[in-house]
Scaffold this motif. Sequence first.
Motif, PDB file in Angstrom:
ATOM      1  N   PRO A   1      35.180  18.073  10.463  1.00  0.00           N
ATOM      2  CA  PRO A   1      35.818  19.544  10.466  1.00  0.00           C
ATOM      3  C   PRO A   1      37.166  19.981  10.461  1.00  0.00           C
ATOM      4  O   PRO A   1      37.392  21.051  10.236  1.00  0.00           O
ATOM      5  CB  PRO A   1      36.131  19.681  12.573  1.00  0.00           C
ATOM      6  N   VAL A   2      37.945  19.439   9.826  1.00  0.00           N
ATOM      7  CA  VAL A   2      39.448  19.459   9.549  1.00  0.00           C
ATOM      8  C   VAL A   2      39.195  20.223   8.044  1.00  0.00           C
ATOM      9  O   VAL A   2      39.696  20.503   7.559  1.00  0.00           O
ATOM     10  CB  VAL A   2      40.504  18.115   9.471  1.00  0.00           C
ATOM     11  N   ARG A   3      38.079  19.063   7.140  1.00  0.00           N
ATOM     12  CA  ARG A   3      38.227  19.569   5.720  1.00  0.00           C
ATOM     13  C   ARG A   3      37.337  21.224   5.841  1.00  0.00           C
ATOM     14  O   ARG A   3      37.951  21.593   4.917  1.00  0.00           O
ATOM     15  CB  ARG A   3      36.916  18.872   5.596  1.00  0.00           C
ATOM     16  N   ARG A   4      36.359  21.344   6.717  1.00  0.00           N
ATOM     17  CA  ARG A   4      35.888  22.413   6.803  1.00  0.00           C
ATOM     18  C   ARG A   4      36.850  23.518   6.984  1.00  0.00           C
ATOM     19  O   ARG A   4      36.603  25.028   6.650  1.00  0.00           O
ATOM     20  CB  ARG A   4      34.510  22.614   7.914  1.00  0.00           C
TER      21      ARG A   4
ATOM     22  N   GLU B   1      39.565   3.089  -8.951  1.00  0.00           N
ATOM     23  CA  GLU B   1      38.082   3.535  -9.264  1.00  0.00           C
ATOM     24  C   GLU B   1      37.523   4.143  -8.554  1.00  0.00           C
ATOM     25  O   GLU B   1      36.644   5.443  -8.674  1.00  0.00           O
ATOM     26  CB  GLU B   1      37.175   2.110 -10.514  1.00  0.00           C
ATOM     27  N   TRP B   2      37.174   3.959  -7.312  1.00  0.00           N
ATOM     28  CA  TRP B   2      37.424   4.251  -6.156  1.00  0.00           C
ATOM     29  C   TRP B   2      37.683   5.269  -5.595  1.00  0.00           C
ATOM     30  O   TRP B   2      36.852   6.257  -4.908  1.00  0.00           O
ATOM     31  CB  TRP B   2      37.016   3.275  -4.706  1.00  0.00           C
ATOM     32  N   LEU B   3      38.739   5.934  -6.296  1.00  0.00           N
ATOM     33  CA  LEU B   3      39.280   7.064  -5.866  1.00  0.00           C
ATOM     34  C   LEU B   3      38.668   8.274  -7.450  1.00  0.00           C
ATOM     35  O   LEU B   3      38.592   9.249  -7.360  1.00  0.00           O
ATOM     36  CB  LEU B   3      40.812   7.286  -5.519  1.00  0.00           C
ATOM     37  N   MET B   4      38.970   7.533  -8.198  1.00  0.00           N
ATOM     38  CA  MET B   4      39.524   8.135  -9.444  1.00  0.00           C
ATOM     39  C   MET B   4      38.333   8.435  -9.947  1.00  0.00           C
ATOM     40  O   MET B   4      37.613   9.986 -10.546  1.00  0.00           O
ATOM     41  CB  MET B   4      40.194   7.507 -10.675  1.00  0.00           C
ATOM     42  N   ALA B   5      36.763   7.350 -10.185  1.00  0.00           N
ATOM     43  CA  ALA B   5      35.560   8.460 -10.574  1.00  0.00           C
ATOM     44  C   ALA B   5      35.165   9.299  -9.944  1.00  0.00           C
ATOM     45  O   ALA B   5      35.003  10.829 -10.041  1.00  0.00           O
ATOM     46  CB  ALA B   5      34.645   7.256 -10.363  1.00  0.00           C
TER      47      ALA B   5
ATOM     48  N   VAL C   1      35.885  15.935  -2.123  1.00  0.00           N
ATOM     49  CA  VAL C   1      36.276  13.932  -2.932  1.00  0.00           C
ATOM     50  C   VAL C   1      36.360  13.333  -1.623  1.00  0.00           C
ATOM     51  O   VAL C   1      36.418  12.090  -1.273  1.00  0.00           O
ATOM     52  CB  VAL C   1      37.019  14.301  -4.423  1.00  0.00           C
ATOM     53  N   ALA C   2      37.690  13.678  -1.149  1.00  0.00           N
ATOM     54  CA  ALA C   2      38.692  13.200   0.231  1.00  0.00           C
ATOM     55  C   ALA C   2      37.750  12.856   0.767  1.00  0.00           C
ATOM     56  O   ALA C   2      38.224  11.593   1.245  1.00  0.00           O
ATOM     57  CB  ALA C   2      39.876  14.344   0.948  1.00  0.00           C
TER      58      ALA C   2
ATOM     59  N   VAL D   1      41.843  27.559  -8.699  1.00  0.00           N
ATOM     60  CA  VAL D   1      42.999  27.442  -8.058  1.00  0.00           C
ATOM     61  C   VAL D   1      41.837  26.994  -6.963  1.00  0.00           C
ATOM     62  O   VAL D   1      41.899  25.600  -6.421  1.00  0.00           O
ATOM     63  CB  VAL D   1      43.659  27.890  -8.281  1.00  0.00           C
ATOM     64  N   ALA D   2      40.914  28.266  -6.182  1.00  0.00           N
ATOM     65  CA  ALA D   2      40.506  27.405  -5.044  1.00  0.00           C
ATOM     66  C   ALA D   2      39.507  26.818  -4.575  1.00  0.00           C
ATOM     67  O   ALA D   2      39.171  25.944  -4.596  1.00  0.00           O
ATOM     68  CB  ALA D   2      40.016  28.996  -4.153  1.00  0.00           C
ATOM     69  N   TRP D   3      38.335  26.490  -6.215  1.00  0.00           N
ATOM     70  CA  TRP D   3      38.288  25.946  -6.158  1.00  0.00           C
ATOM     71  C   TRP D   3      38.336  24.542  -6.309  1.00  0.00           C
ATOM     72  O   TRP D   3      37.502  23.916  -5.593  1.00  0.00           O
ATOM     73  CB  TRP D   3      36.728  26.632  -7.707  1.00  0.00           C
ATOM     74  N   LEU D   4      39.260  24.933  -7.104  1.00  0.00           N
ATOM     75  CA  LEU D   4      39.438  23.335  -7.438  1.00  0.00           C
ATOM     76  C   LEU D   4      39.812  22.816  -6.229  1.00  0.00           C
ATOM     77  O   LEU D   4      39.717  20.938  -6.040  1.00  0.00           O
ATOM     78  CB  LEU D   4      41.151  23.511  -8.414  1.00  0.00           C
ATOM     79  N   VAL D   5      40.565  23.168  -4.838  1.00  0.00           N
ATOM     80  CA  VAL D   5      41.192  22.233  -4.040  1.00  0.00           C
ATOM     81  C   VAL D   5      40.303  22.787  -2.844  1.00  0.00           C
ATOM     82  O   VAL D   5      40.008  21.243  -2.212  1.00  0.00           O
ATOM     83  CB  VAL D   5      42.420  23.562  -3.175  1.00  0.00           C
ATOM     84  N   ILE D   6      38.929  23.257  -3.404  1.00  0.00           N
ATOM     85  CA  ILE D   6      37.477  23.113  -1.700  1.00  0.00           C
ATOM     86  C   ILE D   6      37.057  21.705  -2.366  1.00  0.00           C
ATOM     87  O   ILE D   6      37.016  20.484  -1.868  1.00  0.00           O
ATOM     88  CB  ILE D   6      36.631  24.131  -2.087  1.00  0.00           C
ATOM     89  N   LYS D   7      37.091  21.300  -3.679  1.00  0.00           N
ATOM     90  CA  LYS D   7      35.996  20.525  -4.443  1.00  0.00           C
ATOM     91  C   LYS D   7      37.151  19.014  -4.277  1.00  0.00           C
ATOM     92  O   LYS D   7      36.590  17.871  -3.887  1.00  0.00           O
ATOM     93  CB  LYS D   7      36.407  20.298  -5.710  1.00  0.00           C
ATOM     94  N   ALA D   8      38.191  18.679  -3.934  1.00  0.00           N
ATOM     95  CA  ALA D   8      39.509  17.710  -3.922  1.00  0.00           C
ATOM     96  C   ALA D   8      39.129  17.323  -2.970  1.00  0.00           C
ATOM     97  O   ALA D   8      38.961  16.861  -2.109  1.00  0.00           O
ATOM     98  CB  ALA D   8      40.591  18.581  -4.663  1.00  0.00           C
ATOM     99  N   LEU D   9      39.024  18.195  -1.589  1.00  0.00           N
ATOM    100  CA  LEU D   9      39.248  18.089  -0.386  1.00  0.00           C
ATOM    101  C   LEU D   9      37.517  17.285   0.253  1.00  0.00           C
ATOM    102  O   LEU D   9      37.272  16.206   1.037  1.00  0.00           O
ATOM    103  CB  LEU D   9      38.891  19.542   0.644  1.00  0.00           C
TER     104      LEU D   9
END
Length: 336
Positions: free
Chosen positions: A122-125, A34-38, A94-95, A84-92
């Motif tokens: 910094p890695v995420r940015r 739940e901590w990841l999927m939500a 979330v991570a 796709v770029a929007w999805l990847v940035i959102k996933a980053l």
Amino acid sequence: MRAALILLAAAAVAVVLDLMTGVLARRLGRGGYEWLMAPLRRACRRPAAAVLLFTALYLAMADWPDPALRAARHLVVLLLVGAVAWLVIKALHVAEGVVFSRLPVHEVRSRRVRRARTQIRPVRRFTSVVVVIVAIGLILITFRPVRAFGISVLTSAGVIGALIGLSARTALGNAFAGIQVAFADGLHVGDVVVIEDQWGRVEEVKLTNVVIRLWDDRMLILPTTYFTERPFQNWTRNETRVVGEVQIHVDHTVDLDDLRAEARRLVEASPLWDRHQWVLQMVDMTPQTVVIQVQASAADGPSAWDLRCDLREGLVRYLREHHPQWLPRTRSEYKP
């Protein structure tokens, strides 16, 4: 009519796939994730639905011969790349949020936690910037007149790319310095540092600058290249314990045993002392005074600062009230 039907069919497929992923996310959440999927479902639902919709539209338009419809398919490709770029940035994002939520916030003394917090953002940015650049390059490649420019964007080559790199060399240098600072293991979020005689705590490490909260709550913002090109003091690189020191000038007639007993009483009575170490020593002398130094350890930088202030105040009060003759004096001798 055919285009409208295909659009409706693509939307229906996207909705069905969105519902299926929602069901799958809920089932995985019940299984202990739940901590990841939500947060992943909440943040990525819209970009994922956009990716599914544009993918379905592109596949449905794959064999359209009409030039006008080919232009519409080209538009769908552009929207698909952006989604796709929007999805990847959102996933980053979330991570990053999930990792931060799994790190205990209250463990400021943990070097592992501080190092992880310093490196992740910094890695995420930097990765988000790379994703945006790749998306722009892919979009430009789809236009025949500017295809070469799009390839130069992707490969960081060409005259225009070189000019852009020269004009932005300071920003790029700070960005790479931010990555170097994050992984060089010399500076972490929460470290106590001394920079140009200014004491403070590292508040945030960004790609291009580092924010230092000084002892009086002022914010000192320095470029990351400062920490790769100049020396600085890091009091808590290996542990958060800080040894504070106080120096006072007293007369040569001072009784060190008496003063040491009072310093011991002040240190042991202070809740800021971490019960690890303390010492009183004569470290220097001048023609008029001797220099007494008291060192005492505290759990962190702010505690060490307050402990130093308390010790200095207590020792001065003790000298003034009980032994004023030990205060610094200037002597003169009269010879008739």
